[in-house]
Design an enzyme around this catalytic site. Structure first.
Site, PDB file in Angstrom:
ATOM      1  N   SER A  11       0.849  -1.193   0.000  1.00 52.17           N
ATOM      2  CA  SER A  11       0.000   0.000   0.000  1.00 52.17           C
ATOM      3  C   SER A  11       0.880   1.236   0.000  1.00 52.17           C
ATOM      4  O   SER A  11       1.624   1.489   0.962  1.00 52.17           O
ATOM      5  CB  SER A  11      -0.890   0.027   1.241  1.00 52.17           C
ATOM      6  OG  SER A  11      -1.368   1.349   1.430  1.00 52.17           O
ATOM      7  N   HIS A  36      -1.146  -1.392  -4.339  1.00 52.45           N
ATOM      8  CA  HIS A  36      -2.414  -1.039  -3.681  1.00 52.45           C
ATOM      9  C   HIS A  36      -2.449   0.474  -3.428  1.00 52.45           C
ATOM     10  O   HIS A  36      -1.531   1.045  -2.830  1.00 52.45           O
ATOM     11  CB  HIS A  36      -2.525  -1.806  -2.366  1.00 52.45           C
ATOM     12  CG  HIS A  36      -3.840  -1.623  -1.665  1.00 52.45           C
ATOM     13  ND1 HIS A  36      -4.976  -2.320  -2.020  1.00 52.45           N
ATOM     14  CD2 HIS A  36      -4.201  -0.819  -0.639  1.00 52.45           C
ATOM     15  CE1 HIS A  36      -5.980  -1.963  -1.228  1.00 52.45           C
ATOM     16  NE2 HIS A  36      -5.547  -1.048  -0.385  1.00 52.45           N
ATOM     17  N   ASP A  38      -4.613   3.624  -1.937  1.00 47.76           N
ATOM     18  CA  ASP A  38      -5.682   3.971  -0.996  1.00 47.76           C
ATOM     19  C   ASP A  38      -6.164   5.391  -1.203  1.00 47.76           C
ATOM     20  O   ASP A  38      -5.433   6.353  -0.923  1.00 47.76           O
ATOM     21  CB  ASP A  38      -5.156   3.831   0.440  1.00 47.76           C
ATOM     22  CG  ASP A  38      -5.007   2.379   0.837  1.00 47.76           C
ATOM     23  OD1 ASP A  38      -5.988   1.637   0.699  1.00 47.76           O
ATOM     24  OD2 ASP A  38      -3.904   1.992   1.274  1.00 47.76           O
ATOM     25  N   MET A  40      -8.707   8.289  -0.084  1.00 48.08           N
ATOM     26  CA  MET A  40      -9.521   8.683   1.075  1.00 48.08           C
ATOM     27  C   MET A  40     -10.037  10.099   0.907  1.00 48.08           C
ATOM     28  O   MET A  40      -9.302  10.970   0.432  1.00 48.08           O
ATOM     29  CB  MET A  40      -8.669   8.618   2.339  1.00 48.08           C
ATOM     30  CG  MET A  40      -8.046   7.256   2.569  1.00 48.08           C
ATOM     31  SD  MET A  40      -7.007   7.317   4.026  1.00 48.08           S
ATOM     32  CE  MET A  40      -6.510   5.589   4.108  1.00 48.08           C
ATOM     33  N   HIS A  69      -8.254   1.231  -4.121  1.00 53.46           N
ATOM     34  CA  HIS A  69      -9.202   1.035  -3.014  1.00 53.46           C
ATOM     35  C   HIS A  69      -9.830   2.387  -2.689  1.00 53.46           C
ATOM     36  O   HIS A  69      -9.189   3.253  -2.095  1.00 53.46           O
ATOM     37  CB  HIS A  69      -8.401   0.477  -1.812  1.00 53.46           C
ATOM     38  CG  HIS A  69      -9.201   0.294  -0.577  1.00 53.46           C
ATOM     39  ND1 HIS A  69      -8.614   0.030   0.658  1.00 53.46           N
ATOM     40  CD2 HIS A  69     -10.535   0.301  -0.349  1.00 53.46           C
ATOM     41  CE1 HIS A  69      -9.549  -0.104   1.579  1.00 53.46           C
ATOM     42  NE2 HIS A  69     -10.724   0.070   0.996  1.00 53.46           N
ATOM     43  N   MET A  71     -11.980   4.689  -0.665  1.00 49.03           N
ATOM     44  CA  MET A  71     -12.669   4.919   0.618  1.00 49.03           C
ATOM     45  C   MET A  71     -13.314   6.289   0.521  1.00 49.03           C
ATOM     46  O   MET A  71     -12.922   7.241   1.200  1.00 49.03           O
ATOM     47  CB  MET A  71     -11.641   4.840   1.764  1.00 49.03           C
ATOM     48  CG  MET A  71     -11.182   3.410   2.025  1.00 49.03           C
ATOM     49  SD  MET A  71      -9.623   3.348   2.927  1.00 49.03           S
ATOM     50  CE  MET A  71      -8.474   3.470   1.553  1.00 49.03           C
ATOM     51  N   MET A 140     -11.587  -5.479   5.337  1.00 47.77           N
ATOM     52  CA  MET A 140     -10.738  -4.591   6.134  1.00 47.77           C
ATOM     53  C   MET A 140     -10.405  -5.287   7.451  1.00 47.77           C
ATOM     54  O   MET A 140     -11.299  -5.779   8.147  1.00 47.77           O
ATOM     55  CB  MET A 140     -11.459  -3.272   6.415  1.00 47.77           C
ATOM     56  CG  MET A 140     -11.674  -2.352   5.215  1.00 47.77           C
ATOM     57  SD  MET A 140     -10.186  -1.982   4.258  1.00 47.77           S
ATOM     58  CE  MET A 140      -9.092  -1.283   5.509  1.00 47.77           C
ATOM     59  N   ASP A 176      -6.657  -6.249   4.328  1.00 44.73           N
ATOM     60  CA  ASP A 176      -6.022  -4.932   4.309  1.00 44.73           C
ATOM     61  C   ASP A 176      -6.054  -4.306   5.697  1.00 44.73           C
ATOM     62  O   ASP A 176      -7.129  -4.048   6.238  1.00 44.73           O
ATOM     63  CB  ASP A 176      -6.790  -4.061   3.297  1.00 44.73           C
ATOM     64  CG  ASP A 176      -6.182  -2.691   3.092  1.00 44.73           C
ATOM     65  OD1 ASP A 176      -5.107  -2.416   3.653  1.00 44.73           O
ATOM     66  OD2 ASP A 176      -6.799  -1.897   2.350  1.00 44.73           O
TER      67      ASP A 176
END
Ligand code: DX5
Ligand code: ZN
Length: 229
Positions: A11, A36, A38, A40, A69, A71, A140, A176
């Protein structure tokens, strides 16, 4: 029983943002299977990371699968931008919108693999009706929002139940949050085949350690598979 290959997905949330392209190239070289990413929004999760422009900027540093991913809530208005930026897999949270089935269809319509993620407190039954619409399930193992948090052990049973629910379907089961060489064995034995790791790979900030750290997580996972067999 045929053994599932184990995939390691560093990540980049834990990478050095001042030299992100180089860090992506370094984990690629060091044996990462996927990258990966992330995303957000400071709304669905209490932290802000980065958006599609950044994904586009680092796309040239690795040919590995970009595992994005999201979020964010809502996710639908941004799917196209992440697809255009170079995502290969786009994962959305089941908790992030009222029309999960439609959002997953939208990802496939963009020609991308679709993933669905659930938080530690969300039961796997929340995704039972979309199993024929997903290429990946992301469980998660921390509450999303930050790297470096402690792994939540109660998720292990959920990994086992989700693997059972997947059955013979060609769906990856990814975990994750708080994944390390120590607990890799536990999650792989329970049925996870894609392991995301941020701090335990980028933590030391030393490029020369990445290969050893990735290998240690992979070995831990493979030892778990042997125990489970
Ligand atoms: C958490 C993110 C994770 C996180 C993992 O919200 O989805 O991908 O970066 O980081 P570590 O491995 O440090 O828990
Ligand atoms: Zn993640």
């Amino acid at each position: 029983m045929t053994q599932r290959p184990i995939l390691i997905a560093p990540s980049i949330l834990a990478a050095d943002f001042a030299r992100l392209g180089e860090d992506v190239a370094a984990v690629d070289e060091a044996g990462a299977d996927w990258i990966h990413i992330d995303v957000m929004d400071g709304h669905f999760v209490p932290n802000i990371s980065f958006g599609p422009q950044l994904v586009k900027a680092i796309r040239g540093f690795s040919d590995k699968v970009f595992d994005v991913h999201l979020m964010i809530a809502p996710a639908d208005p941004y799917l196209q931008a992440f697809a255009d930026a170079g995502a290969d897999i786009i994962t959305i949270h089941a908790e992030a919108g009222p029309h999960l089935d439609r959002s997953l269809q939208a990802i496939h319509a963009l020609g991308k693999k679709a993933g669905v993620s659930i938080n530690p407190a969300t039961p796997e039954s929340a995704i039972a009706c979309v199993l024929d619409k997903v290429d990946l399930i992301l469980l998660m193992t921390v509450n999303p929002g930050f790297g470096g948090q402690a792994f939540i052990p109660s998720v292990v049973e959920k990994i086992r139940r989700t693997r059972e629910m997947i059955g013979d379907r060609p769906i990856h089961l990814e975990v994750d949050g708080g994944i390390s060489a120590e607990n890799a064995s536990l999650v792989a034995a329970a049925g996870a085949d894609v392991l995301v790791a941020g701090s335990s790979i980028f933590g030391g900030g030393e490029t020369s350690t990445y290969a050893g750290r990735i290998a240690a997580i992979r070995e831990g996972a493979l030892s778990g598979l042997h125990k489970a067999a």
